[in-house]
Design a protein around this motif. Structure first.
Motif, PDB file in Angstrom:
ATOM      1  N   CYS A 174      41.921  11.148 -14.492  1.00  0.00           N
ATOM      2  CA  CYS A 174      40.660  10.935 -14.804  1.00  0.00           C
ATOM      3  C   CYS A 174      40.118  11.931 -15.430  1.00  0.00           C
ATOM      4  O   CYS A 174      39.229  11.562 -16.420  1.00  0.00           O
ATOM      5  CB  CYS A 174      39.941  10.314 -13.490  1.00  0.00           C
ATOM      6  N   PHE A 178      38.241  11.573 -19.190  1.00  0.00           N
ATOM      7  CA  PHE A 178      37.058  11.761 -19.399  1.00  0.00           C
ATOM      8  C   PHE A 178      36.756  12.633 -20.526  1.00  0.00           C
ATOM      9  O   PHE A 178      35.956  12.759 -21.403  1.00  0.00           O
ATOM     10  CB  PHE A 178      36.659  12.508 -18.149  1.00  0.00           C
ATOM     11  N   THR A 181      37.241  10.354 -23.756  1.00  0.00           N
ATOM     12  CA  THR A 181      36.470   9.264 -23.873  1.00  0.00           C
ATOM     13  C   THR A 181      34.947   9.298 -23.573  1.00  0.00           C
ATOM     14  O   THR A 181      34.182   8.665 -24.161  1.00  0.00           O
ATOM     15  CB  THR A 181      36.994   8.154 -23.180  1.00  0.00           C
ATOM     16  N   PHE A 183      33.993   8.771 -20.578  1.00  0.00           N
ATOM     17  CA  PHE A 183      33.697   7.825 -19.548  1.00  0.00           C
ATOM     18  C   PHE A 183      33.790   8.602 -18.262  1.00  0.00           C
ATOM     19  O   PHE A 183      34.703   9.592 -17.998  1.00  0.00           O
ATOM     20  CB  PHE A 183      34.923   7.020 -19.282  1.00  0.00           C
ATOM     21  N   ARG A 187      33.546   7.283 -11.795  1.00  0.00           N
ATOM     22  CA  ARG A 187      33.666   5.813 -12.139  1.00  0.00           C
ATOM     23  C   ARG A 187      35.148   5.387 -12.496  1.00  0.00           C
ATOM     24  O   ARG A 187      35.586   4.455 -12.148  1.00  0.00           O
ATOM     25  CB  ARG A 187      32.837   5.387 -13.019  1.00  0.00           C
ATOM     26  N   LEU A 188      35.995   6.168 -13.371  1.00  0.00           N
ATOM     27  CA  LEU A 188      37.450   5.897 -13.376  1.00  0.00           C
ATOM     28  C   LEU A 188      38.087   5.884 -12.218  1.00  0.00           C
ATOM     29  O   LEU A 188      38.724   4.962 -12.118  1.00  0.00           O
ATOM     30  CB  LEU A 188      37.811   6.898 -14.407  1.00  0.00           C
ATOM     31  N   VAL A 204      39.799   1.923 -20.219  1.00  0.00           N
ATOM     32  CA  VAL A 204      39.035   2.106 -21.491  1.00  0.00           C
ATOM     33  C   VAL A 204      39.955   1.355 -22.680  1.00  0.00           C
ATOM     34  O   VAL A 204      41.067   1.107 -22.772  1.00  0.00           O
ATOM     35  CB  VAL A 204      39.210   3.559 -22.138  1.00  0.00           C
ATOM     36  N   THR A 249      31.838   1.659 -24.988  1.00  0.00           N
ATOM     37  CA  THR A 249      32.011   3.086 -24.853  1.00  0.00           C
ATOM     38  C   THR A 249      31.566   3.483 -23.546  1.00  0.00           C
ATOM     39  O   THR A 249      30.849   2.912 -23.190  1.00  0.00           O
ATOM     40  CB  THR A 249      31.265   3.532 -26.221  1.00  0.00           C
ATOM     41  N   ALA A 250      31.433   4.795 -23.691  1.00  0.00           N
ATOM     42  CA  ALA A 250      30.779   5.488 -22.398  1.00  0.00           C
ATOM     43  C   ALA A 250      29.408   5.302 -22.223  1.00  0.00           C
ATOM     44  O   ALA A 250      28.654   5.169 -21.401  1.00  0.00           O
ATOM     45  CB  ALA A 250      31.178   6.892 -22.186  1.00  0.00           C
ATOM     46  N   GLU A 253      28.493   1.399 -21.623  1.00  0.00           N
ATOM     47  CA  GLU A 253      28.772   1.158 -20.477  1.00  0.00           C
ATOM     48  C   GLU A 253      27.516   1.268 -19.397  1.00  0.00           C
ATOM     49  O   GLU A 253      27.222   0.556 -18.659  1.00  0.00           O
ATOM     50  CB  GLU A 253      29.957   1.843 -19.821  1.00  0.00           C
ATOM     51  N   GLN A 254      26.907   2.488 -19.900  1.00  0.00           N
ATOM     52  CA  GLN A 254      25.844   2.968 -18.932  1.00  0.00           C
ATOM     53  C   GLN A 254      24.581   1.913 -19.232  1.00  0.00           C
ATOM     54  O   GLN A 254      23.744   1.454 -18.175  1.00  0.00           O
ATOM     55  CB  GLN A 254      25.184   4.282 -19.049  1.00  0.00           C
ATOM     56  N   ALA A 262      34.843  -1.810 -17.904  1.00  0.00           N
ATOM     57  CA  ALA A 262      35.674  -1.302 -18.799  1.00  0.00           C
ATOM     58  C   ALA A 262      36.714  -1.910 -19.460  1.00  0.00           C
ATOM     59  O   ALA A 262      37.627  -2.594 -18.384  1.00  0.00           O
ATOM     60  CB  ALA A 262      36.347   0.096 -18.458  1.00  0.00           C
TER      61      ALA A 262
END
Length: 619
Positions: A174, A178, A181, A183, A187-188, A204, A249-250, A253-254, A262
């Motif tokens: 993870c 991160f 990407t 992310f 969360r991952l 992803v 994308t990160a 996603e938010q 994802a």
């Protein structure tokens, strides 16, 4: 010795907790607030093991929160039972998971304790088992034309994910993902921890270019797997109407907040963005238990079916679109061509070169010049003006103090109104301002849908006509100088003359609205407006003359007769002078508006002719 032995439990009983309520409260409050140590102290189990088990529940469910409400407590001697209700927020816009359970208690050395077992967490959870959340989503559905043909091509997406049971160091994975990407690591990790151990968990998604850029670094992440998926994401023409699709994308996603996860795709514009929820549906979710040794599912505790994703059916026609692309693409100047079905208002095609298909073709605000005379002529006819009336076309004329200039002369004898109309004579049309009042012009604009409150799933503009009280103001309206329209609104105006009825535009036929979950019903479109039959025949004759003897002769093609007019208008747009030329007309049941950024009106007429020649036979 016997009496002493008897006295000890008797003494403990004297100081026993009178009620199990405090034990129940401290256990449930500690669990709910994350004070697992306090909750574990109120059980008869090993404090570390119990605390860890309670903490794992939230991790295994990837829960945003777990809340409890006490339903009642019954006591019988040294035993008690507390009934409580559980509310688990699984996040990602999933419904709440609700269930009821019993909390068994008994007195231990005068203190009420929860009789610990995994069934305290859930009545079906047993030793050697744990929770997992199985989330599923369907692939993106296509956008279709009126004949059911897809308006995008399949493209390969690269989904990076893991099978949790095979991972040796999920935290490091993870962290590395991160770094590549953006992310969030937590969360991952939570997606991995909460997933069934033998399932592929998408983390992803990459498009072709991004994957090629990161491929070597992704290959270096131990335990990461790449799955290829074919999805209908590469848009065909009209690209800006259909819209592009990208991987989440990160950052996006938010912004989404669910139901996307994802691995899903995101519409970045056009209909792909407007109908994102329908095209992707929503995530289906199951809460399950599985055996820690075998990794096999034991039971399904809850299930929520995701909202079914559906294709979006449009009024566009791939054959007509090819003709529009050929006409606009073959131009050497910025151009737009909007085609509609005259009898219905269905949008058939939007062709473009160096101009935006949505922002300019559907929602642009341009002066139409004398092409607006097809609308103004309706008001002039209502006011009693005869198409055969002689109306001179001088190179220069002043009306109410406003000066009008005609750049090209009409040869031959004194022209009639029909001749002036066919050639787009600015000075002749302006002279008729005295023959019509503002209310009549306004009514005519309304009959042709100018300013109508229509709704499309994309931005659009129906036009506007200023209130014209003076002769100068009316002359500017008749000659289309102060009017603002979109190419779409002018195509619909031509369609009204062709069919005899103005129809509001339609772009999507199914589903009925972009947001199927909206509580407010979509706004009803304006009703069709039938034009006056007597004026209609005169208008059609005048429009036909534009192609047979007027300035739009370049639009003539074999087959059914072509009707239309051209115009040229110069105006100031954001302190920049622009000159536009229009063709507005129809052939058969296909009405069009062509807009070009050029001072030469033969250019849009030639584009119209090429378009009509390229139309499929059935159009």
């Amino acid at each position: 010795m016997l009496s002493l032995a008897v006295a000890v439990p008797a003494l403990a009983a004297c100081f026993a907790e009178p009620s199990p309520h405090n034990a129940v409260k401290e256990f449930l409050v500690g669990w709910q607030t994350g004070d697992y140590t306090a909750a574990a102290r109120r059980t008869d189990g090993d404090p570390k093991q119990v605390g860890q088990a309670l903490e794992n529940v939230k991790l295994q469910l990837d829960a945003a929160s777990i809340r409890f409400s006490l339903q009642g407590v019954t006591t019988e001697g040294d035993n008690a039972d507390a009934r409580f209700h559980v509310e688990v927020d699984l996040g990602d816009n999933n419904p709440l998971w609700l269930y009821d359970n019993d909390l068994p208690l008994h007195l231990v050395d005068g203190e009420w304790k929860v009789r610990w077992s995994p069934s305290v967490i859930h009545p079906e959870l047993r030793a050697g088992q744990r929770f997992a959340v199985d989330a599923t989503s369907e692939g993106r559905q296509p956008i279709l034309d009126r004949n059911g043909d897809p308006l995008q091509e399949e493209a390969t997406l690269y989904v990076a994910g893991v099978v949790p049971a095979t991972l040796k160091d999920r935290e490091t994975l993870c962290e590395q993902l991160f770094q590549l990407t953006g992310f969030a690591q937590d969360r991952l990790l939570s997606r991995i921890v909460s997933a069934p151990p033998q399932s592929f968990v998408p983390l992803v998604t990459f498009g072709r270019a991004k994957y090629a850029q990161l491929r070597d670094r992704l290959d270096g992440i131990s335990g990461l797997q790449i799955e290829k998926k074919q999805q209908p994401v590469a848009p065909a023409q009209p690209v800006e109407i259909i819209g592009k699709v990208g991987a989440i994308t990160a950052e996006t996603e938010q912004q989404l907040g669910g139901p996307q996860r994802a691995g899903d795709t995101l519409g970045q514009g056009g209909l792909q963005k407007a109908y994102q929820d329908q095209l992707t549906g929503s995530t289906g979710t199951r809460v399950i238990t599985y055996d820690l040794k075998s990794g096999e599912q034991v039971a399904e505790l809850a299930r929520w079916e995701g909202r079914l994703n559906t294709s979006v059916k449009t009024t566009l026609d791939k054959g007509v679109q090819r003709a529009a692309d050929a006409a606009a693409g073959g131009s050497s100047v910025p151009s737009l061509l909007v085609a509609v079905k005259a009898s219905t208002g269905d949008i058939l095609a939007v062709g473009s070169r160096q101009l935006h298909q949505e922002r300019d073709a559907l929602a642009g605000r341009f002066p139409p010049g004398t092409a607006f005379s097809l609308v103004a002529a309706d008001g002039l006819l209502e006011a009693g003006v005869d198409p055969g009336q002689k109306v001179p076309c001088p190179p220069d004329r002043t009306v109410g103090g406003a000066r009008f200039v005609q750049t090209s002369a009409i040869t031959g004898t004194a022209p009639t109104l029909t001749t002036d109309f066919a050639h787009g004579c600015v000075t002749a049309l302006a002279a008729l301002a005295r023959r019509v009042d503002a209310e009549t012009l306004s009514r005519s604009a309304g009959r042709f849908g100018i300013g109508a409150d229509w709704t499309l799933p994309l931005r659009s503009y129906s036009g506007s006509v200023p209130v014209a009280r003076t002769d100068a103001a009316k002359a500017r309206v008749i000659t289309g100088q102060t009017v603002r329209v979109s190419p779409l609104s002018m195509a619909l105006a031509a369609a009204a003359v062709a069919s005899g009825t103005w129809h509001p535009p339609t772009l999507v036929t199914s589903p009925s609205a972009p947001d199927l979950t909206a509580e407010v019903a979509p706004v009803s479109p304006p009703k069709p407006i039938t034009l006056d039959s007597a004026s209609l025949e005169k208008l059609r004759s005048m429009m036909r003359s534009g192609v047979t003897t007027g300035a739009a002769t370049a639009a003539a093609t074999p087959g059914p007769p072509v009707y239309g007019v051209v115009s040229t208008v110069t105006y100031t747009d954001k302190k920049r002078q622009r000159t536009l030329s229009w063709f507005v007309g129809w052939q058969g049941d296909t009405a069009i508006a062509v807009l070009t950024e050029t001072p030469t009106p033969t250019v849009p007429a030639q584009m119209a002719g090429q378009f009509f020649r390229s139309l499929p036979a059935a159009s």
